[in-house]
Design a protein around this motif. Structure first.
Motif, mmCIF file in Angstrom:
data_model
loop_
_atom_site.group_PDB
_atom_site.id
_atom_site.type_symbol
_atom_site.label_atom_id
_atom_site.label_comp_id
_atom_site.label_asym_id
_atom_site.label_seq_id
_atom_site.Cartn_x
_atom_site.Cartn_y
_atom_site.Cartn_z
ATOM 1 N N UNK A 11 2.286 6.687 -14.290
ATOM 2 C CA UNK A 11 1.495 7.843 -14.038
ATOM 3 C C UNK A 11 2.278 8.987 -13.336
ATOM 4 N N UNK A 12 1.954 10.234 -13.453
ATOM 5 C CA UNK A 12 2.535 11.353 -12.585
ATOM 6 C C UNK A 12 1.868 11.473 -11.194
ATOM 7 N N UNK B 49 6.545 9.088 -8.399
ATOM 8 C CA UNK B 49 5.345 9.536 -8.540
ATOM 9 C C UNK B 49 4.918 10.358 -7.484
ATOM 10 N N UNK B 50 4.057 11.446 -7.805
ATOM 11 C CA UNK B 50 3.358 12.308 -6.655
ATOM 12 C C UNK B 50 2.126 11.576 -6.093
#
Lengths: 398, 398
Positions: free
Chosen positions: B162-163, B196-197
């Motif tokens: 995931x981002x 990841x953010x």
């Protein structure tokens, strides 16, 4: 860490207007760049009184509101719309954070990435940014002084099957252009034939220099023929004040309903303090008189700017006198690059917007947009003198 | 004509909260459904005085403003953030139309359609709507009373790359849950490891019933380890008033810069009248004292609601006492469908939100969210009596 951004935002350029404003920060620059209304004409006292009336209604005025917008404001706006032959009920209207948000919401609910939107060429810069943010395929339609060329629009509708056409038919930005009645009717007829929605953006329509002139909106023309093909949006930013960030859109109930769903996700609702203040303002302030006052003042400022430019006796600098709005669209000699001119102008402490930014394709680099509403009197004279000096140096080199 | 809407809006459901509010319109209903703060505690006089001070600064206060937000407000917010160990400069901050818009902007600048975002399960309903509007693939991470289960988050990070992870670690909505320090550190460590953010949504963090409790934000924990992995967002909607629709986000300069680009296209800027009013309010009003006052009042209301529910002596209705925020998250007996319960409750003129709406997947149908901040005193007692009556009828049938 390394950030990976979305494809849409990577494509999105910061606007030229914005970059110029940054360039000029802290400098004593005279700017004809921004689309700023005249501050000295803002009805501050009336807004202050309206806000005070809102506070007097009590603490409930500070609670969450409806996504669609404050109902009494929508009701009053329906009356104003009806005066322009646009007949809607409050559930065919949504309040937005400026008309800018209406463009964004319409794009998000109608269009998938890659879908085609037709636009005038040139057109409103920030509409191109919105469409970019949604990853749309923006196809420009050749336009002349009377608006979009209908035969071209038809050819492109057949070719691209667009879902939407975006237009500013009355005092367009950047051109100041007014579409002829024939072109207005022509576009509506096309949209009816090909099942295409029009997004009619009308932030400037009330700022007209001939108070008796009448430019029927596309929405009103469509209404007469069956309706449902036009989403119309406007704003209080030019007629009252930008700080309240309040615009609205009207359209088919299904479309407005989906805009409300999208807005609920996007920001829940716009400031209800601002909406209630505008509702009170409409009840107690003669807004139409105020609009006539600012239109008259803006018309005078345009005359001043034109006189200053005419004094220069340039043979190959041309423009069409706008009948309203906020912008003068100059055509400079062929081959003159207005972005280079801007860099020279900023050296002389004056700014404008180079024309190229407003084109979805095939930019004409010899155009320049000058705002005539914000800077006035001696300051306008000084600004135009600086601009002329920069331009004259370019012309001498041609 | 036949309207063709975007795939994203077609997927977008209107929220259950919203549909309930429509259901209850015009009825004398006691609602524990909305996430409404207590109106009688709004600092109306202070806001009125702040607005008056803004008007006194003159007509320039009504002009267009910066997309990033009113600079003096950002400067004051930076000081407030620093008091919570979050050290940023104004260009690492953007003012938004509520924190809701921050979630939308982050989604639009980071994510392409189909990209994966990890969320707690259950999570904030309107975040699921925002992610839907951007066509994201929302993957829920198993969570317990201490927050997201880190091993599960790691497994899903490996699987989905995931981002972004979206979390409400302090007094989550709907659960009222507070993440343990260990889980907070665990998630940050994972995000650092996998690039990841985190989007940390903190609308309720200041509404804590133990004034001395300290729940470090993920942003502050990340800062100690190198930083740049967290975008933090909060709002004045719960601490001052929702009508001003003012939130903010802080994060890495690159991220904030792209959020500003997207916001410029989305709505140009949020109401500057509201932003200036909040700036004046922060200068002249003891906001921290006010926050302690409302937190105390909300804590008392929670106690009242718990006492009313406890009186019913249900053996199989459970909840974890929240330490802050605005919601009580009830677990009803296995097999009881809270949507059916809601329909029965509305017949008795009381409303709440069924739990299923808050799940990205695998909804637990026997959960219910009750707001304890808006309805108070006798009215709360009447409302809970009606709710209990509806529930008792269901329990009798089980």
């Amino acid at each position: 860490m390394e950030y990976r951004f979305s494809s849409n935002v990577q494509r999105l350029q910061s606007s030229a207007v914005r970059d110029i404003l940054k360039l000029t920060q802290g400098k004593e620059i005279i700017s004809f760049a921004g689309g700023l209304p005249a501050e000295e004409l803002f009805p501050l006292d009336a807004i202050r009184e309206a806000a005070e009336r809102v506070f007097q209604t009590g603490k409930n005025s500070l609670q969450y509101g409806l996504t669609e917008g404050y109902l009494p404001l929508r009701e009053q706006l329906c009356v104003r719309m009806a005066q322009k032959n646009m007949h809607v009920t409050p559930d065919e209207m949504i309040i937005t954070t400026g008309s800018q948000q209406a463009i964004d919401l319409v794009s998000r609910i109608l269009m998938n990435p890659g879908d085609v939107v037709l636009v005038e060429n040139p057109t409103y810069l920030a509409s191109l940014q919105v469409f970019g943010l949604s990853g749309l395929n923006v196809v420009p339609v050749e336009s002349d002084k009377d608006g979009m060329i209908i035969e071209e629009a038809e050819r492109l509708m057949k070719q691209h099957k667009p879902k939407m056409v975006y237009v500013v038919p009355t005092f367009g930005n950047p051109t100041g252009r007014v579409w002829s009645l024939e072109r207005r009717k022509g576009l509506i007829e096309l949209c009816q034939r090909y099942g295409v929605l029009v997004l009619e953006d009308d932030p400037y329509g009330e700022i007209k220099f001939d108070a008796n002139a009448n430019y029927p909106t596309l929405f009103s023309l469509d209404g007469k023929e069956g309706g449902g093909h036009v989403i119309y949006t406007s704003t209080f930013s030019k007629t009252v004040a930008p700080a309240l960030r309040t615009g609205w859109a009207i359209g088919p109930r299904q479309v407005i309903g989906n805009m409300a769903k999208a807005k609920q996700a996007a920001d829940l609702h716009s400031s209800t303090l601002d909406q209630q203040t505008l509702d009170q303002l409409l009840q107690h302030f003669p807004l139409n008189d105020h609009i006539r006052t600012i239109s008259k003042a803006y018309g005078d400022r345009l005359q001043q700017m034109q006189a200053l430019l005419t004094q220069q006796r340039w043979s190959d600098v041309k423009w069409v006198e706008p009948k309203g709005g906020m912008f003068l669209w100059l055509e400079l000699p062929e081959g003159l690059d207005s972005e280079a001119l801007l860099r020279a102008a900023v050296q002389k402490n004056v700014a404008f917007v180079p024309g190229a930014s407003f084109y979805a394709a095939d930019p004409q680099r010899n155009k320049a947009r000058l705002n005539f509403t914000y800077t006035t009197g001696e300051r306008m004279a000084t600004g135009i003198a600086r601009f002329s000096e920069a331009l004259n140096e370019f012309l001498a080199r041609c």
